[in-house]
Write a protein that holds these residues in place. Structure first.
Motif, PDB file in Angstrom:
ATOM      1  N   ARG A  40       1.023  -1.274   0.033  1.00 26.90           N
ATOM      2  CA  ARG A  40      -0.080  -0.057  -0.153  1.00 26.90           C
ATOM      3  C   ARG A  40       1.013   1.361   0.215  1.00 26.90           C
ATOM      4  NH1 ARG A  40      -5.128   1.424   2.308  1.00 26.90           N
ATOM      5  NH2 ARG A  40      -5.686  -0.685   2.870  1.00 26.90           N
ATOM      6  N   MET A  41       0.600   2.144  -0.714  1.00 27.36           N
ATOM      7  CA  MET A  41       1.129   3.416  -0.716  1.00 27.36           C
ATOM      8  C   MET A  41       0.057   4.516  -0.120  1.00 27.36           C
ATOM      9  SD  MET A  41       2.463   5.620  -4.085  1.00 27.36           S
ATOM     10  CE  MET A  41       2.617   7.511  -3.937  1.00 27.36           C
ATOM     11  N   VAL A  42       0.501   5.409   0.519  1.00 26.71           N
ATOM     12  CA  VAL A  42      -0.310   6.436   1.486  1.00 26.71           C
ATOM     13  C   VAL A  42       0.650   7.712   1.080  1.00 26.71           C
ATOM     14  CG1 VAL A  42      -1.181   7.569   3.453  1.00 26.71           C
ATOM     15  CG2 VAL A  42      -1.507   5.104   2.828  1.00 26.71           C
ATOM     16  N   VAL A  43      -0.118   8.850   0.593  1.00 26.01           N
ATOM     17  CA  VAL A  43       0.499  10.131   0.463  1.00 26.01           C
ATOM     18  C   VAL A  43      -0.176  11.185   1.726  1.00 26.01           C
ATOM     19  CG1 VAL A  43       1.054  12.184  -0.793  1.00 26.01           C
ATOM     20  CG2 VAL A  43       1.331   9.710  -1.506  1.00 26.01           C
ATOM     21  N   ALA A  92       4.902   8.977  -7.150  1.00 22.12           N
ATOM     22  CA  ALA A  92       5.329   9.853  -6.286  1.00 22.12           C
ATOM     23  C   ALA A  92       6.161  10.732  -7.108  1.00 22.12           C
ATOM     24  CB  ALA A  92       6.267   9.050  -5.444  1.00 22.12           C
ATOM     25  N   LYS A  93       6.738  10.455  -8.095  1.00 21.62           N
ATOM     26  CA  LYS A  93       7.803  11.399  -8.930  1.00 21.62           C
ATOM     27  C   LYS A  93       6.694  12.606  -9.510  1.00 21.62           C
ATOM     28  CE  LYS A  93      11.091  11.683 -12.587  1.00 21.62           C
ATOM     29  NZ  LYS A  93      12.050  11.012 -13.616  1.00 21.62           N
ATOM     30  N   PRO A  99      11.582  11.406  -2.426  1.00 18.52           N
ATOM     31  CA  PRO A  99      11.702   9.911  -2.185  1.00 18.52           C
ATOM     32  C   PRO A  99      10.605   9.245  -1.398  1.00 18.52           C
ATOM     33  CG  PRO A  99      13.783  11.190  -1.814  1.00 18.52           C
ATOM     34  CD  PRO A  99      12.612  12.260  -1.938  1.00 18.52           C
ATOM     35  N   LEU A 100      10.003   8.171  -1.788  1.00 14.54           N
ATOM     36  CA  LEU A 100       8.992   7.338  -1.002  1.00 14.54           C
ATOM     37  C   LEU A 100       9.852   6.614   0.316  1.00 14.54           C
ATOM     38  CD1 LEU A 100       6.902   5.659  -3.680  1.00 14.54           C
ATOM     39  CD2 LEU A 100       6.019   7.204  -1.909  1.00 14.54           C
ATOM     40  N   THR A 101       9.325   6.557   1.359  1.00 12.30           N
ATOM     41  CA  THR A 101       9.661   5.909   2.358  1.00 12.30           C
ATOM     42  C   THR A 101       8.939   4.446   2.154  1.00 12.30           C
ATOM     43  OG1 THR A 101      10.016   7.602   3.960  1.00 12.30           O
ATOM     44  CG2 THR A 101       9.697   5.556   4.953  1.00 12.30           C
ATOM     45  N   VAL A 102       9.790   3.303   2.173  1.00 10.17           N
ATOM     46  CA  VAL A 102       9.210   2.247   1.854  1.00 10.17           C
ATOM     47  C   VAL A 102       9.577   1.283   3.018  1.00 10.17           C
ATOM     48  CG1 VAL A 102       9.193   0.283   0.137  1.00 10.17           C
ATOM     49  CG2 VAL A 102       9.536   2.588  -0.741  1.00 10.17           C
ATOM     50  N   VAL A 103       8.663   0.624   3.623  1.00  9.13           N
ATOM     51  CA  VAL A 103       8.806  -0.011   4.864  1.00  9.13           C
ATOM     52  C   VAL A 103       8.353  -1.627   4.500  1.00  9.13           C
ATOM     53  CG1 VAL A 103       8.256  -0.462   7.334  1.00  9.13           C
ATOM     54  CG2 VAL A 103       8.464   1.738   6.483  1.00  9.13           C
TER      55      VAL A 103
END
Length: 512
Positions: A40-43, A92-93, A99-103
């Motif tokens: 999942r990506m959240v902004v 994101a770009k 830069p995305l933070t990816v955990v």
């Protein structure tokens, strides 16, 4: 141990988000959670203490499916995860968020090909995975709960596909943490016998209990499988609201739901609730874990948190003074700033109306403050729909620090900001979450705001003052010369409506 760039001293973000301790605004920040079941990506965007969700997308990749048997990531899930991350990097770009933070959690840390997956992601997408261990995952999830629930005290339980983490929280701090392998993917290979699985779950939870000493506390549930079960609990109870955040259940009621699910057609329920097949597939095993969780830990109450590891990453960066702010008030301030006609008037309106509520509890005071900040934020809506739009916005919004009765109280007050009567409204089933006295209080607040808004051309306190004498059941409006000029026919009608709701006697006086 957590793995990240050794040159990075600022954790997964790679930079401090809040250089200014007094910062309220937060530019867009992107976070990706690579879990055993979903990616999942959240902004986040907006008020730092209560960030808005500018973008939210997930893909059910099943990265950890079969990991317990093979020791490796699911091949198909791996392909899908890389494709999702490639898309997220480009998005994101395009959004200009940096830069995305990816955990990455259990699947990436436990798989023998986890390091190879990390390298592939970096090579194919340019994204660096920050792989966290179990206790760190527990801590971040617990901090996510604290972001939206500052007063939370008890035990956070975060379930994923391959693991389940538990963490003590209280006084704004995270305490003891443990990580288990009670995720549904792992449990599926324990045994085909439900009794043997139950015995295994009991043993693991008993060991956790020895470390956590958490019997009788409130449990905060984090994770997709828990949210699905809570949504099904709502379905069984015909609960009038489907917002999952801060949905609260008593153990006995939840056990009834677990019994009901054992004999229900899950495919039918999946369709009725809009649940994905991948999520529903894990529900039976998650139900087994939840049943034993109730049996062993004996919680006083079970609450659902929509905030977890992603929100925990933001909380990690916040200085103490920012953490101490009320997320509801911060969100309301942000909405007022961007959507009201006169930003800043909400505070003046609150000060004008304050004499009406001398004995309000701290919880009620914060709802009154939030209502005043939000009172004029749906003015662009067509007048015929403005009242219900207010209600819908509040009861469905992603707001922290607000339980379901609080949502309805706030929504009802805002409804009465624009409409005198609520009789016959399609929203009536939701009103039942409040007592008759609470409904009356919300109506009084709404009609008070409706009246106070008539003085929006200035500070209401400069031209008028309210004096409430509860012992006489008397409300006096003291007006200056300019106040009399503003107190036209419409304002008089609104004042009369307020007096009627309060069942009080009205007086009009002079003010120097």
């Amino acid at each position: 141990m957590s793995k990240h760039d050794p040159d990075d001293d600022n954790g997964p973000f790679g930079r401090p988000l809040f250089d200014d301790p007094s910062a309220r605004a937060l530019s867009r920040v992107g976070v990706v959670d690579v879990g055993s079941n979903s990616v999942r990506m959240v902004v986040f965007d907006g008020a730092a203490r209560s960030p808005a969700y500018f973008f939210n997308e997930k893909l059910m990749c099943g990265l950890g499916k079969g990991l317990a048997e093979t020791g490796q990531l699911n091949p198909e899930g791996r392909v899908r995860a890389v494709a999702a991350l490639r898309r997220f990097a480009l998005l994101a770009k395009g959004m200009g968020i940096g830069p995305l933070t990816v955990v990455a959690t259990a699947a990436a840390r436990d798989a023998s090909d986890g390091p190879d997956f990390q390298a592939e992601v970096l090579r194919e997408t340019g994204l660096r995975l920050w792989v966290v261990d179990g206790p760190e995952e527990a801590r971040l999830s617990a901090q996510g709960v604290l972001l939206g629930w500052p007063e939370a005290k008890g035990l956070v339980c975060d379930i994923g596909g391959n693991s389940m983490e538990l963490a003590q929280i209280g006084d704004g701090q995270v305490g003891t943490r443990v990580s288990t392998q009670l995720g549904p993917f792992r449990l599926a290979r324990i045994s085909d016998n439900p009794k043997k699985r139950a015995a295994h779950i009991d043993q693991v939870l008993a060991e956790c209990q020895a470390q956590l000493n958490s019997e009788g506390q409130r449990i905060y549930l984090v994770g997709g499988s828990w949210r699905v079960i809570a949504r099904l609990d709502m379905e069984r109870r015909n609960y009038p609201m489907t917002v999952l955040h801060e949905y609260r259940m008593l153990p006995a009621d939840l056990l009834q739901t677990l019994d009901w699910l054992e004999t229900s057609n899950l495919e039918d329920l999946r369709t009725r609730t809009g649940t994905s097949s991948a999520r529903m597939e894990l529900v039976p095993l998650a139900c087994e874990v939840l049943r034993e969780l109730i049996k062993v830990l004996k919680p006083s109450e079970i609450d659902v948190s929509s905030y977890g590891i992603r929100e925990g990453l933001l909380y990690e960066q916040m200085p103490a003074r920012l953490r101490a702010r009320d997320p509801l008030i911060e969100a309301a301030r942000s909405v007022e700033k961007t959507m009201s006609r006169i930003p800043g008037f909400g505070k003046k309106l609150y000060e004008f109306l304050q004499p009406l509520f001398p004995d309000a509890s701290p919880e009620r005071v914060r709802l009154i403050k939030a209502a005043c900040l939000l009172h004029d934020t749906t003015w662009r809506t067509h007048p015929d729909y403005r009242a219900e739009a207010c209600f819908d916005n509040v009861t469905r919004a992603n707001l922290g620090g607000l339980d379901h009765p609080g949502r309805v109280f706030l929504g009802l007050a805002l409804l009465h900001r624009y409409k005198n009567s609520r009789s016959g409204s399609r929203l009536e089933p939701l009103f039942e979450l409040l007592s008759e006295a609470e409904q009356r209080d919300a109506e009084i607040l709404g009609k008070a705001m409706r009246f106070g808004a008539m003085f929006a051309v200035s500070d209401p306190s400069d031209v008028a003052r309210l004096v409430w004498r509860p012992e006489l059941n008397q409300l006096e409006l003291k007006l200056t010369k300019n106040g009399h000029a503003l107190f036209g026919e419409v304002a008089q009608a609104r004042f009369t409506s307020l007096i009627s709701a309060m069942k009080a006697e009205a007086l009009i006086g002079e003010r120097a």
